[in-house]
Design an enzyme around this catalytic site. Structure first.
Site, PDB file in Angstrom:
ATOM      1  N   PHE D 132       0.849  -1.181   0.000  1.00 16.13           N
ATOM      2  CA  PHE D 132       0.000   0.000   0.000  1.00 16.13           C
ATOM      3  C   PHE D 132       0.887   1.233   0.000  1.00 16.13           C
ATOM      4  O   PHE D 132       2.006   1.198   0.502  1.00 16.13           O
ATOM      5  CB  PHE D 132      -0.889   0.004   1.247  1.00 16.13           C
ATOM      6  N   GLN D 255      -6.805  15.685   3.355  1.00 16.31           N
ATOM      7  CA  GLN D 255      -6.155  14.878   2.335  1.00 16.31           C
ATOM      8  C   GLN D 255      -6.987  14.786   1.066  1.00 16.31           C
ATOM      9  O   GLN D 255      -8.179  14.487   1.118  1.00 16.31           O
ATOM     10  CB  GLN D 255      -5.935  13.468   2.873  1.00 16.31           C
ATOM     11  N   HIS D 257      -7.312  12.596  -2.110  1.00 14.28           N
ATOM     12  CA  HIS D 257      -6.876  11.285  -2.598  1.00 14.28           C
ATOM     13  C   HIS D 257      -6.671  11.378  -4.104  1.00 14.28           C
ATOM     14  O   HIS D 257      -7.526  11.899  -4.803  1.00 14.28           O
ATOM     15  CB  HIS D 257      -7.939  10.246  -2.261  1.00 14.28           C
ATOM     16  N   LEU D 267     -13.991   6.852  -4.570  1.00 12.38           N
ATOM     17  CA  LEU D 267     -12.622   6.444  -4.539  1.00 12.38           C
ATOM     18  C   LEU D 267     -12.366   5.198  -5.375  1.00 12.38           C
ATOM     19  O   LEU D 267     -13.130   4.256  -5.346  1.00 12.38           O
ATOM     20  CB  LEU D 267     -12.312   6.094  -3.098  1.00 12.38           C
ATOM     21  N   GLU D 270      -6.330   2.794  -3.469  1.00 16.71           N
ATOM     22  CA  GLU D 270      -4.910   2.645  -3.696  1.00 16.71           C
ATOM     23  C   GLU D 270      -4.553   1.205  -4.029  1.00 16.71           C
ATOM     24  O   GLU D 270      -3.533   0.936  -4.645  1.00 16.71           O
ATOM     25  CB  GLU D 270      -4.209   3.009  -2.391  1.00 16.71           C
ATOM     26  N   ARG D 301       0.028  10.048  -0.687  1.00 14.99           N
ATOM     27  CA  ARG D 301      -1.099  10.606  -1.428  1.00 14.99           C
ATOM     28  C   ARG D 301      -0.939  12.060  -1.801  1.00 14.99           C
ATOM     29  O   ARG D 301      -1.279  12.466  -2.913  1.00 14.99           O
ATOM     30  CB  ARG D 301      -2.371  10.446  -0.602  1.00 14.99           C
ATOM     31  N   HIS D 367     -10.793  13.715   0.677  1.00 17.36           N
ATOM     32  CA  HIS D 367     -10.943  12.357   1.181  1.00 17.36           C
ATOM     33  C   HIS D 367     -10.932  12.247   2.698  1.00 17.36           C
ATOM     34  O   HIS D 367     -11.785  11.599   3.284  1.00 17.36           O
ATOM     35  CB  HIS D 367      -9.806  11.528   0.595  1.00 17.36           C
ATOM     36  N   ARG D 409      -2.050  11.661   5.920  1.00 16.63           N
ATOM     37  CA  ARG D 409      -2.258  10.302   6.408  1.00 16.63           C
ATOM     38  C   ARG D 409      -1.812   9.293   5.376  1.00 16.63           C
ATOM     39  O   ARG D 409      -2.077   9.441   4.189  1.00 16.63           O
ATOM     40  CB  ARG D 409      -3.736  10.091   6.707  1.00 16.63           C
TER      41      ARG D 409
HETATM   42  C1  LIG Z   1     -14.192   5.937   0.124  1.00 13.51           C
HETATM   43  C2  LIG Z   1     -13.284   5.834   1.299  1.00 13.51           C
HETATM   44  C3  LIG Z   1     -12.308   4.836   1.346  1.00 13.51           C
HETATM   45  C4  LIG Z   1     -11.462   4.722   2.424  1.00 13.51           C
HETATM   46  N1  LIG Z   1     -10.523   3.722   2.421  1.00 13.51           N
HETATM   47  C5  LIG Z   1      -9.706   3.587   3.483  1.00 13.51           C
HETATM   48  C6  LIG Z   1      -8.755   2.538   3.538  1.00 13.51           C
HETATM   49  O1  LIG Z   1      -8.638   1.748   2.624  1.00 13.51           O
HETATM   50  N2  LIG Z   1      -7.984   2.425   4.618  1.00 13.51           N
HETATM   51  C7  LIG Z   1      -8.098   3.283   5.654  1.00 13.51           C
HETATM   52  O2  LIG Z   1      -7.373   3.117   6.617  1.00 13.51           O
HETATM   53  N3  LIG Z   1      -8.989   4.279   5.648  1.00 13.51           N
HETATM   54  C8  LIG Z   1      -9.797   4.469   4.588  1.00 13.51           C
HETATM   55  N4  LIG Z   1     -10.722   5.493   4.572  1.00 13.51           N
HETATM   56  C9  LIG Z   1     -10.873   6.362   5.728  1.00 13.51           C
HETATM   57  C10 LIG Z   1     -11.674   5.699   6.813  1.00 13.51           C
HETATM   58  O3  LIG Z   1     -12.648   4.856   6.245  1.00 13.51           O
HETATM   59  C11 LIG Z   1     -12.437   6.685   7.667  1.00 13.51           C
HETATM   60  O4  LIG Z   1     -11.594   7.662   8.088  1.00 13.51           O
HETATM   61  C12 LIG Z   1     -12.982   5.978   8.895  1.00 13.51           C
HETATM   62  O5  LIG Z   1     -13.801   4.935   8.491  1.00 13.51           O
HETATM   63  C13 LIG Z   1     -13.755   6.886   9.805  1.00 13.51           C
HETATM   64  O6  LIG Z   1     -14.403   6.096  10.798  1.00 13.51           O
HETATM   65  P1  LIG Z   1     -15.156   6.717  12.002  1.00 13.51           P
HETATM   66  O7  LIG Z   1     -15.503   5.613  12.900  1.00 13.51           O
HETATM   67  O8  LIG Z   1     -14.370   7.812  12.561  1.00 13.51           O
HETATM   68  O9  LIG Z   1     -16.460   7.387  11.400  1.00 13.51           O
HETATM   69  P2  LIG Z   1     -17.579   6.905  10.370  1.00 13.51           P
HETATM   70  O10 LIG Z   1     -17.435   5.505   9.985  1.00 13.51           O
HETATM   71  O11 LIG Z   1     -17.647   7.918   9.315  1.00 13.51           O
HETATM   72  O12 LIG Z   1     -18.885   6.959  11.231  1.00 13.51           O
HETATM   73  C14 LIG Z   1     -19.464   8.153  11.663  1.00 13.51           C
HETATM   74  C15 LIG Z   1     -20.630   7.805  12.542  1.00 13.51           C
HETATM   75  O13 LIG Z   1     -21.051   8.948  13.213  1.00 13.51           O
HETATM   76  C16 LIG Z   1     -22.424   9.082  13.134  1.00 13.51           C
HETATM   77  N5  LIG Z   1     -22.734  10.487  13.265  1.00 13.51           N
HETATM   78  C17 LIG Z   1     -22.216  11.521  12.578  1.00 13.51           C
HETATM   79  N6  LIG Z   1     -22.759  12.665  12.993  1.00 13.51           N
HETATM   80  C18 LIG Z   1     -23.620  12.357  13.968  1.00 13.51           C
HETATM   81  C19 LIG Z   1     -24.494  13.116  14.801  1.00 13.51           C
HETATM   82  N7  LIG Z   1     -24.591  14.425  14.695  1.00 13.51           N
HETATM   83  N8  LIG Z   1     -25.257  12.469  15.690  1.00 13.51           N
HETATM   84  C20 LIG Z   1     -25.207  11.117  15.791  1.00 13.51           C
HETATM   85  N9  LIG Z   1     -24.393  10.378  15.046  1.00 13.51           N
HETATM   86  C21 LIG Z   1     -23.606  10.984  14.154  1.00 13.51           C
HETATM   87  C22 LIG Z   1     -22.784   8.462  11.843  1.00 13.51           C
HETATM   88  O14 LIG Z   1     -24.099   7.991  11.868  1.00 13.51           O
HETATM   89  C23 LIG Z   1     -21.815   7.300  11.784  1.00 13.51           C
HETATM   90  O15 LIG Z   1     -22.355   6.193  12.454  1.00 13.51           O
HETATM   91  C24 LIG Z   1     -11.579   5.621   3.490  1.00 13.51           C
HETATM   92  C25 LIG Z   1     -12.553   6.609   3.471  1.00 13.51           C
HETATM   93  C26 LIG Z   1     -13.394   6.729   2.374  1.00 13.51           C
HETATM   94  C27 LIG Z   1     -14.395   7.836   2.340  1.00 13.51           C
END
Ligand SMILES: Cc1cc2nc3c(=O)[nH]c(=O)nc-3n(C[C@H](O)[C@H](O)[C@H](O)COP(=O)(O)OP(=O)(O)OC[C@H]3O[C@@H](n4cnc5c(N)ncnc54)[C@H](O)[C@@H]3O)c2cc1C
Ligand code: HEM
Ligand code: SF4
Ligand code: F3S
Ligand code: FES
Lengths: 132, 149, 234, 596
Positions: D132, D255, D257, D267, D270, D301, D367, D409
């Protein structure tokens, strides 16, 4: 042009496009119930043998006309279809991998029913047909 | 002015313990599932064979279905057993099929149980009637005999 | 290009019955139906209500009945849908507002199948449990489910009777039943053998045709059935 | 109480007493909730509040993988991973935090396997690993296989596994509840004693009283026009504490991407390049060979995104337009369909192109937020740049800034971040629960939320939220995007201020109480605007180019002045913005020029 992925759908019934596989299932259900209904009648008809030749022959006689014979052709078609489709279902039940070919199998069952019914119908309708 | 109807939304707590009905009588449906398939397999020969003989062979050989035909056919035990098997399997298969159909479309428990109960009673009577005909038919006695005489 | 969008609307606070409404929306061939719904919501009528999040078919929020079939609004492009698009809520679930349905029964069925790995023994070396790529492959397909409910709400058996546990729940049971690491197989099979379990599938394949992930759902259902057959439950 | 035009007013707030509350059901939130349950026992009242059903969280969209130096397929050490993280973050990484992350990674991934995660396997049954971007062997010598994966839907597998285990452990879920404010009765010093949430189904307010609150609400990519982020990633969890006078750290680092699908922003992971795909310009050149001779298409990135922009700026975009091509044709049907099935599916569905025979148009897409709510290595939220702690308040995941990503990142490090720090935060909350004070109501916050909602519902004229939002996204993408200058940023700041002003008068069409998502979007717009403000302010302050923050007017990295984090704060009373700075923690790796 038929949109991508829509080819397998016949008609839009109550707002949902009916696929051939769904139609096949519906046909199986309808034919099964139809044959069951016939079976009920058939038992009544046959039970008249217990009342002797006159009663029985009269009872069977009711069904010796064109409309009744056409009904028997439909019954035959229903049973042939139900049997073939039942075999298809059973084949998939016991070899789940076959589900991947459910479309060709469905077309096969429907096609085979039609093909089988041509000679069967001709034979069954012979007494009422000009060529008979 | 329209009023608001509030339907409390379920918040799911303790989901792994709560509201998980113990699966009931699981073997029953399994039996019927296999029964439908195995009886279906037998019926391919029995039912299609029957239809073929009665509607195709008879037609091809210029025969006629009448009392004499039945007399000669049920004269041999083979055909009696054949028809008996056909009758029972087709009936149980078909009636169970009808039960499944009722189960699919009648969601109301009471109505469903009533319909399935009726189906059971009616099919039972019919099946006994059918079996009686095959068992009690006596090809040698032309006049009415048996339970209905 | 303009698209005619027919949407089945229902607002429980104002309407007694659902009704159809038409909108004309500008669209590009590569637009998704979700974009059209957004256009209506953002610029024409803010009361239009539906669920959505990721917009590219991975979160499972926006299964709808579009042009006669269940699909994700974010995965269906205008060029495939044509200039006339009919949208309504998925069937068999209570419509709470417009295109948004009550998902609770769906989650209830999901939770019923114990959708979690049960195995409390940890290898002594503290490392990962070993699993051969072949064993891993057995649940590759069913572990792809995004719980969108498109399958369950396309099933004629489910339409007629919602007590059927539904293809989605069976798919998720399958995911664990064939996982070589799981130790609760018996229990799961018992649940699947319930009268409202696998037996109610009539191999209609509507689920397979609706699944946006192309999961071989019927195959999974029949594999579970076969497992029950083998297990010899009472 | 205010009456809403002809409708019953918003009913009184409902109160829920919990031991601990987790806001957000993505990877970070769910892991924390699971850990809390495991630490405190099944009787503990742990509530997970989420505005989406847990399985809809954007963690499920993550594709490529999550890295840990397991060394299953070739030699690897967590120290190497640590170095890559620090270097990838352009030396703005707090090295003690990164050390914790890279070290804990191994155990965390193993734990996930035990929880049931369907990792791909090596022939002898171990967790399989692949290359990666930015991950190297022996401190930068060449690519290493470090990313653990489940086909190309690792995030989906993580999200499902954690959700499933939370179900198993009797976590209480409040789905489709949108958190709108913190209960902070004594002001920004804390303690935090709960949250106030809006139940989407009924438009009722709920006050959750808890001794400990964790924010895990994900990112805020929706401030940009082209983004890989979900519609629901609106920075709620950053804006809420920011409004209450708490700081946001390193917000200038966003970031981009390199391989977003042209115009759509989704996306293309990668992993496509990890498996051997590469970028080409209009002339068919593999231009990354020029910008990063060693790592080429697997450089970090920010480097690739900037390289694409330079190609486009010099007229070598495809047909002179603003995109380049990703070439994966040579990977063959087998790799595309088994290792990258989802990616190939996206290309087929949304472009109607066949990756085996066609070049794929790509463009950098917004991203990931490196910045966010500042925390220590146990998820405890910091009240200011001196490191004071807000009792009872925790944050983890993309919403938080620990800072393990520094200025940029590395791919796969975000999933690792949410897992390691979600878990650590859960453990810490469990440990501290006994010492935290009993929750008390914050009547002020409840009233202010009520007023805000009533106001939005009562308004009969004003602008549609969507209009303001799309203008915001446009201006942020153009003026605060991959390349920034003093002038662009100053314009951007003024325009954002103007939009904030206009957003005072919003028109919400839907006046009802059932599933009023129109109202929800209007509230989210407010959060987006706050995040945008903090981002632009921080970007203006940082007069250097580092990682994801590229200033054309300050093209060099400036270690003498800028080895520090920005803390942007807005005074809740006066509305005045201020900047504070916190030095970067450097323990092992001295800053060096970053080449790939
Ligand atoms: C397309 C894409 C591909 C990616 N690929 C990778 C990868 O290959 N490897 C990697 O390491 N990272 C990757 N990332 C980054 C990574 O996925 C995210 O940074 C990470 O999943 C964020 O997780 P989280 O638990 O912080 O939040 P999230 O999974 O975004 O969850 C947010 C939660 O908060 C809740 N929420 C938000 N606002 C409120 C509110 N006001 N009240 C109540 N609930 C709320 C939502 O309902 C949700 O449940 C990728 C991101 C994207 C967009
Ligand atoms: C000729 C050979 C037959 C075969 C191979 C056969 C096979 C089957 C099978 C496999 C099923 C189960 C279908 C499912 O679960 O989806 C079935 C259902 C059924 N069968 Fe038959 N069957 C045959 C004859 C009959 C006869 C003679 C009758 C009527 C008496 C009948 C009536 C039914 C009915 C009513 C159903 C239920 C339909 C449904 O659930 O939709 N079948 N059959
Ligand atoms: S099996 Fe397919 S259709 Fe059914 S819920 Fe899962 S992803 Fe959706
Ligand atoms: S549509 Fe229903 S009947 Fe079975 S094959 Fe699918 S579950
Ligand atoms: S919005 Fe996520 S699947 Fe359509």
């Amino acid at each position: 042009m038929v949109p991508r992925g829509e080819r397998h759908h016949l008609i839009n019934l109550f707002g949902y496009r009916v696929s051939w596989a769904q139609l096949a299932w519906f046909g199986h259900r309808a034919s099964g119930l139809g044959v069951l209904f016939y079976l009920f009648m058939h038992i009544v008809e046959t039970s008249t043998v217990l009342f002797g030749p006159e009663v029985y022959n009269a009872a069977v006689g009711i069904f010796k006309n064109l409309p009744a014979r056409l009904g028997e052709v439909v019954l035959m078609a229903a049973l042939v279809y139900h049997a073939l489709n039942g075999l298809r279902v059973m084949a998939m039940d016991f070899w789940p991998r076959l589900t991947e070919y459910y479309r060709p199998l469905t077309y096969g069952v429907i096609g085979a029913t039609v093909v089988a019914m041509v000679p069967l119908a001709l034979i069954m309708l012979r007494p009422f047909a000009p060529w008979g | 002015m329209t009023t608001t109807t509030r339907r409390p939304r379920t918040i799911y707590t303790n989901p792994s313990r709560a509201a998980r009905p113990k699966p009931e009588a699981s073997g029953r449906e399994r039996f019927w599932w296999y029964f439908m398939r195995l009886s279906g397999l037998a019926l391919v020969f029995l039912a299609l064979g029957h239809m073929f003989i009665m509607h195709v062979l008879v037609e091809l050989t210029g025969g006629e279905i009448d009392f004499a035909f039945v007399q000669s056919r049920w004269g041999t035990p083979f055909w009696r057993i054949y028809d008996f098997l056909l009758l029972v399997l087709a009936f149980v298969h078909g009636a169970n099929g009808a039960r499944i159909v009722i189960g699919d479309y009648v969601a109301n428990r009471t109505a469903r149980n009533f319909l399935i109960g009726s189906l059971l009673v009616v099919s039972g009577i019919w099946l006994i009637l059918g079996m009686a005909v095959i068992v009690f038919f006596d090809p040698n006695t032309a006049p009415p005999v048996g339970p209905f005489s | 290009m303009d698209v005619q969008l027919r949407i089945r609307r229902y607002n429980p606070e104002a309407d007694d019955e659902p009704h159809w409404e038409e909108y004309t929306v500008p669209a590009e061939p590569n637009d998704r139906v979700l974009d059209l719904l957004h256009h209506v919501k953002w610029y024409q009528d803010g009361t239009l209500t539906f669920r959505r999040s990721c917009a590219h078919g991975v979160c499972g929020s926006d299964a709808m009945l579009i042009n006669g079939r269940n699909r994700l609004a974010c995965e269906y492009l205008v060029k495939d849908a044509g200039p006339q698009i009919t949208v309504e809520a998925i069937r068999g679930m209570a419509v709470l507002k417009d295109l948004l349905v009550d998902m609770e029964p769906f989650w209830e069925s999901y939770r019923q199948v114990k959708p979690f790995l049960v195995n409390d023994e940890i290898p002594v070396d503290g490392k990962e449990r070993r699993q051969s790529p072949a064993d891993r492959d057995r649940f590759e397909d069913t572990s792809r489910c995004i719980l969108c409910a498109a399958c369950t709400t396309a099933c004629p058996v489910f339409w007629a009777d919602q007590s059927y546990v539904g293809p989605a729940a069976i798919v998720n049971a399958h995911r664990f039943i064939v996982d070589s690491r799981d130790t609760a197989k018996e229990e799961r099979l018992q649940i699947m053998a319930d009268p409202d379990g696998v037996w109610r599938c009539r191999t209609t394949f509507n689920c397979v045709e609706a699944c946006p992930r192309d999961i071989k759902i019927t195959r999974a259902i029949l594999e579970v059935t076969a497992e029950i057959g083998k297990a010899g439950l009472r | 109480m205010t009456l809403v035009s002809g409708r019953s007013a918003i009913p009184p707030t409902r109160v829920h007493e919990m031991d601990a509350v987790v806001v957000g059901a993505g990877g970070a939130g769910l892991y924390a909730a699971l850990e809390l349950k495991q630490e405190l026992g099944l009787e503990a009242r742990i509530g997970v509040i989420s505005k989406l059903y847990p399985s809809r969280s954007h963690t499920g969209a993550a594709q490529g993988g999550v890295c840990a130096a397991l060394g299953n397929t070739e030699e690897d050490h967590w120290e190497w991973h640590w170095f890559d993280t620090v270097k990838g973050g352009d030396y703005l990484v707090d090295q003690d935090a990164a050390e914790v992350m890279c070290h804990d990674a191994v155990e965390t991934i193993i734990n996930l396997e035990h929880l049931g995660l369907p990792f791909d396997r090596t022939p002898d049954g171990l967790i399989n690993q692949r290359r990666f971007g930015g991950h190297t062997r022996n401190y930068g010598e060449g690519p290493v296989r470090r990313s653990c994966f489940a086909a190309d839907r690792t995030g989906h597998a993580i999200l499902q596994t954690l959700f499933q285990q939370c179900i198993r452990h009797d976590v209480t879920f409040f789905d489709e509840y949108q958190v709108l404010d913190l209960a902070l009765p004594q002001g920004s010093g804390g303690p935090v004693t709960g949250v106030i949430a809006l139940e989407t189904a009924t438009t009722e307010l709920h006050a959750f009283r808890a001794k400990a609150v964790l924010f895990a609400t994900g990112g805020y990519g929706k401030i940009f026009k082209v983004t890989s982020n979900a519609h629901t990633l609106t920075g709620d969890g950053m804006a809420i504490p920011y409004r209450r006078g708490l700081p946001l750290e390193d917000m200038e680092f966003f970031q981009f991407h390199p391989t977003g699908m042209y115009r759509l922003g989704f996306l293309l992971s990668e992993a496509m390049r990890g498996e051997g795909g590469f970028l080409v310009n209009d002339r068919g050149e593999r231009f990354m060979e020029r910008y990063a001779p060693t790592m080429k298409d697997l450089a970090s990135r920010d480097v690739i995104s900037r390289s694409i922009y330079l190609e486009i700026a010099e007229g070598r975009g495809i047909g002179g337009k603003d995109y380049v091509h990703l070439d994966v044709r040579h990977l063959g049907a087998d790799v595309l369909n088994t290792k990258l099935p989802d990616m190939s599916g996206f290309i087929r569905t949304y472009f109607g192109l066949e990756p085996l025979t066609d070049l794929v148009p790509i463009q950098p897409t917004a991203h990931y937020a490196m910045g966010g709510v500042p925390t220590d290595i146990d998820g405890r939220v910091l009240a200011d740049a001196t490191g004071a702690i807000v009792p009872g308040f925790y944050a983890a995941g993309e919403v938080a800034c620990v800072s393990v990503h520094g200025a940029n990142r590395l791919g796969t490090n975000s999933l690792l971040d949410i897992l390691v720090f979600g878990r650590r935060a859960g453990k810490k909350m469990a440990a501290e629960l006994a010492d935290l004070s009993q929750p008390v109501a914050d009547a002020g916050a409840e009233v202010s939320v009520q007023t805000r909602i009533s106001g939005l519902l009562a308004g009969t004229d004003g602008e549609r939220p969507a209009v303001i939002r799309s203008e915001l996204q446009e201006v942020m993408f153009l003026k605060c995007g991959v390349y920034r200058t003093e002038q662009l940023l100053a314009e951007c700041r003024d325009e954002v201020a103007g939009l904030r002003e206009r957003a005072q008068h919003l028109l919400v069409d839907d006046k009802g109480c059932r599933y009023n998502t129109d109202l929800g979007e209007a509230l989210e717009l407010g959060f987006l605007l706050d995040c945008a403000e903090a981002t632009v302010e921080s970007a203006l302050a940082r007069t250097e180019t580092r990682g994801g923050h590229a200033r054309e007017d300050f093209p060099e990295r400036d270690d003498a002045n800028w080895l520090k984090h920005t803390f942007a704060t807005r005074d809740p009373a006066s509305g005045a913005m201020s900047m504070a700075y916190k030095p970067v923690t450097i323990t092992e790796f001295q800053p060096k020029p970053r080449t790939y």
